[in-house]
Design an enzyme around this catalytic site. Structure first.
Site, PDB file in Angstrom:
ATOM      1  N   ARG A   1      32.058  55.449  44.736  1.00 22.26           N
ATOM      2  CA  ARG A   1      32.814  55.099  43.520  1.00 22.26           C
ATOM      3  C   ARG A   1      32.301  55.911  42.335  1.00 22.26           C
ATOM      4  O   ARG A   1      33.067  56.435  41.538  1.00 22.26           O
ATOM      5  CB  ARG A   1      32.654  53.595  43.202  1.00 22.26           C
ATOM      6  CG  ARG A   1      33.315  52.637  44.163  1.00 22.26           C
ATOM      7  CD  ARG A   1      34.820  52.721  44.110  1.00 22.26           C
ATOM      8  NE  ARG A   1      35.358  52.451  42.785  1.00 22.26           N
ATOM      9  CZ  ARG A   1      35.575  51.238  42.273  1.00 22.26           C
ATOM     10  NH1 ARG A   1      35.311  50.167  42.996  1.00 22.26           N
ATOM     11  NH2 ARG A   1      36.103  51.080  41.066  1.00 22.26           N
TER      12      ARG A   1
ATOM     13  N   HIS B   1      44.435  49.891  43.756  1.00 20.03           N
ATOM     14  CA  HIS B   1      43.029  50.091  43.372  1.00 20.03           C
ATOM     15  C   HIS B   1      42.669  51.541  43.732  1.00 20.03           C
ATOM     16  O   HIS B   1      41.949  51.806  44.686  1.00 20.03           O
ATOM     17  CB  HIS B   1      42.162  49.081  44.134  1.00 20.03           C
ATOM     18  CG  HIS B   1      40.772  48.935  43.604  1.00 20.03           C
ATOM     19  ND1 HIS B   1      40.321  49.583  42.464  1.00 20.03           N
ATOM     20  CD2 HIS B   1      39.705  48.207  44.061  1.00 20.03           C
ATOM     21  CE1 HIS B   1      39.052  49.244  42.237  1.00 20.03           C
ATOM     22  NE2 HIS B   1      38.663  48.423  43.197  1.00 20.03           N
TER      23      HIS B   1
ATOM     24  N   CYS C   1      35.806  47.303  50.497  1.00 17.81           N
ATOM     25  CA  CYS C   1      35.594  47.677  49.088  1.00 17.81           C
ATOM     26  C   CYS C   1      34.538  46.811  48.425  1.00 17.81           C
ATOM     27  O   CYS C   1      33.942  47.223  47.434  1.00 17.81           O
ATOM     28  CB  CYS C   1      36.911  47.608  48.332  1.00 17.81           C
ATOM     29  SG  CYS C   1      37.612  45.942  48.222  1.00 17.81           S
TER      30      CYS C   1
ATOM     31  N   GLN D   1      38.979  53.072  44.086  1.00 18.72           N
ATOM     32  CA  GLN D   1      38.289  52.572  45.277  1.00 18.72           C
ATOM     33  C   GLN D   1      38.732  53.328  46.520  1.00 18.72           C
ATOM     34  O   GLN D   1      37.902  53.779  47.315  1.00 18.72           O
ATOM     35  CB  GLN D   1      38.569  51.075  45.453  1.00 18.72           C
ATOM     36  CG  GLN D   1      37.919  50.491  46.695  1.00 18.72           C
ATOM     37  CD  GLN D   1      36.405  50.450  46.606  1.00 18.72           C
ATOM     38  OE1 GLN D   1      35.857  49.855  45.691  1.00 18.72           O
ATOM     39  NE2 GLN D   1      35.720  51.078  47.551  1.00 18.72           N
TER      40      GLN D   1
ATOM     41  N   ARG E   1      41.134  47.429  33.975  1.00 21.46           N
ATOM     42  CA  ARG E   1      41.277  46.550  35.150  1.00 21.46           C
ATOM     43  C   ARG E   1      42.060  45.343  34.674  1.00 21.46           C
ATOM     44  O   ARG E   1      41.618  44.616  33.770  1.00 21.46           O
ATOM     45  CB  ARG E   1      39.915  46.128  35.686  1.00 21.46           C
ATOM     46  CG  ARG E   1      40.028  44.948  36.648  1.00 21.46           C
ATOM     47  CD  ARG E   1      38.763  44.673  37.423  1.00 21.46           C
ATOM     48  NE  ARG E   1      38.552  45.689  38.432  1.00 21.46           N
ATOM     49  CZ  ARG E   1      37.720  45.560  39.461  1.00 21.46           C
ATOM     50  NH1 ARG E   1      36.994  44.466  39.593  1.00 21.46           N
ATOM     51  NH2 ARG E   1      37.598  46.519  40.348  1.00 21.46           N
TER      52      ARG E   1
ATOM     53  N   ASP F   1      39.725  43.545  53.540  1.00 20.57           N
ATOM     54  CA  ASP F   1      39.419  43.065  52.182  1.00 20.57           C
ATOM     55  C   ASP F   1      39.508  41.542  52.212  1.00 20.57           C
ATOM     56  O   ASP F   1      39.989  40.951  53.199  1.00 20.57           O
ATOM     57  CB  ASP F   1      40.426  43.679  51.188  1.00 20.57           C
ATOM     58  CG  ASP F   1      40.072  43.433  49.719  1.00 20.57           C
ATOM     59  OD1 ASP F   1      38.950  42.976  49.434  1.00 20.57           O
ATOM     60  OD2 ASP F   1      40.935  43.699  48.856  1.00 20.57           O
TER      61      ASP F   1
HETATM   62  N1  NVA Z   1      41.728  42.880  46.518  1.00 21.79           N
HETATM   63  C1  NVA Z   1      40.553  42.582  45.741  1.00 21.79           C
HETATM   64  C2  NVA Z   1      39.744  43.808  45.498  1.00 21.79           C
HETATM   65  C3  NVA Z   1      38.484  43.577  44.714  1.00 21.79           C
HETATM   66  C4  NVA Z   1      37.723  44.813  44.424  1.00 21.79           C
HETATM   67  C5  NVA Z   1      40.983  41.931  44.431  1.00 21.79           C
HETATM   68  O1  NVA Z   1      41.950  42.389  43.831  1.00 21.79           O
HETATM   69  O2  NVA Z   1      40.348  40.965  44.021  1.00 21.79           O
HETATM   70  N1   CP Z   2      35.228  47.138  44.816  1.00 25.88           N
HETATM   71  C1   CP Z   2      35.296  46.804  43.519  1.00 25.88           C
HETATM   72  O1   CP Z   2      36.156  47.257  42.752  1.00 25.88           O
HETATM   73  O2   CP Z   2      34.298  45.983  43.119  1.00 25.88           O
HETATM   74  P1   CP Z   2      34.171  45.244  41.723  1.00 25.88           P
HETATM   75  O3   CP Z   2      35.239  44.184  41.666  1.00 25.88           O
HETATM   76  O4   CP Z   2      32.786  44.674  41.740  1.00 25.88           O
HETATM   77  O5   CP Z   2      34.358  46.245  40.621  1.00 25.88           O
END
Ligand code: NVA
Ligand code: CP
Length: 317
Positions: free
Chosen positions: A304, A146, A276, A149, A119, A236
């Site tokens: 997930r 992502h 998500c 997800q 990540r 989101d």
């Molecule tokens: N768009 C959000 C998704 C988090 C799971 C981010 O990148 O922070």
């Molecule tokens: N939806 C998601 O990826 O959550 P986290 O940021 O908690 O991993």
């Protein structure tokens, strides 16, 4: 929140000759039949009829340059359930956080572990990792996409609506990593996707152009029009991880892009709501929607685990 690090490959570095392996960096890395196979496996895992331990004796390294609850816990628990072991690597603890090149990290980790989940911020960093690793690399979120997800989300659609064929998905809000992954999903699965995004916050042009060859994907400024008759309504946060300093400007730009009861009434009466998570009640979604009868966010979060186990069993098993 740790700061993003730039840890590019040294320009002269060449990947070592690698044993064949596959990565999962975005949904379009897999064909539709392969994605459907993943879903079938994930469904077995969800039903509890899958008893194999394809990761016995194997390890997954999990690199987290950003915070996580769901991704971290579901990958760690999923690895354990498949008989393997997962290592949580944060930039505070590993040399990557002090500028060790991603290419070097990839080559070293590949000597110890059987798969790497990352990540991070720049999608290119995940690509460099995959290029230099000799084990499968799985994308647990980048600024661009992502994929784990949205695969879980599409599985949730299948679970609750029976199919994604012929369905209409309305995305309300930021053209971010989630929106881009929905575009990739429409590309592969062929459902209609309507994205309602404010000007200046559109999704990635190149993904949009590619998806439009395979599915009806449109971008509008009108959330109500996007939601009209939709079977899935999803959104989101307005400011993703790494965009915290833009939160005020974004709150103004996104003020009309809210999933509330009025918008849900425009959708199909049997429409489901997905998010998500983490969610900001009272911003992108009203509490009575996310906590209401049309919300499927907890099944979505659970999926997930099943989807990622299917990915790991397929790539690392
Ligand atoms: N768009 C959000 C998704 C988090 C799971 C981010 O990148 O922070
Ligand atoms: N939806 C998601 O990826 O959550 P986290 O940021 O908690 O991993």
């Amino acid at each position: 929140m740790p700061k993003p690090v730039r840890a590019d490959a040294p320009s002269a570095a060449q990947p070592e000759s690698q044993p064949p392996h596959r990565d999962f960096l975005q949904i379009t890395d897999f064909t539709r039949p392969e994605l459907e196979q993943l879903f079938a496996l994930a469904e077995q895992m969800r039903a509890g009829t899958y008893a194999k331990k394809p990761l016995a004796g194997k390890s997954l390294a999990m690199i987290f340059m950003k915070a996580s609850t769901r991704t971290r816990v579901s990958f760690e628990v999923g690895t354990f359930q498949l008989g393997g072991h997962a290592l949580f690597l944060s930039p505070r603890d590993v040399q990557l956080g002090r500028g060790e090149p991603i290419a070097d990290t990839a080559r070293v980790l590949s000597r110890y572990v059987d798969g790497v989940m990352i990540r991070t911020f720049a999608h290119q960093d995940a690509e460099v990792l995959a290029r230099y690793a000799s084990v499968p690399v799985i994308n647990g979120l980048t600024d661009m996409v992502h994929p784990c997800q949205v695969l879980a989300d599409v599985l949730t659609v299948k679970q609750h609506l029976g199919t994604y064929d012929g369905k209409v998905v309305a995305w309300i809000g930021d053209g971010n990593n989630m929106a881009n992954s929905w575009i990739n999903a429409a590309n592969r699965f062929g459902f209609e996707l309507r994205l309602a995004c404010p000007e200046g916050y559109e999704p990635a042009d190149h993904l949009l152009a590619e998806a439009k060859k395979h599915a009806n994907v449109t971008v509008t400024r009108d959330p109500m029009a996007a939601a009209e008759g939709a079977h899935v309504v999803t959104t989101d946060v307005w400011a993703s991880m790494g965009q915290e300093q833009e939160a005020k400007t974004r709150a103004k730009a996104f003020a009309r892009f809210v999933v509330n009861g009025k918008l849900m009434k425009k959708a199909d009466p049997k429409a489901i709501f997905l998010h998500c998570l983490p969610a900001h009640r009272g911003e992108e979604v009203a509490a009575d929607v996310i906590d209401g009868p049309q919300s499927r966010v907890w099944d979505e979060a659970e999926n997930r685990l099943h989807v990622q186990k299917a990915i790991m069993a397929t790539l690392m098993g």
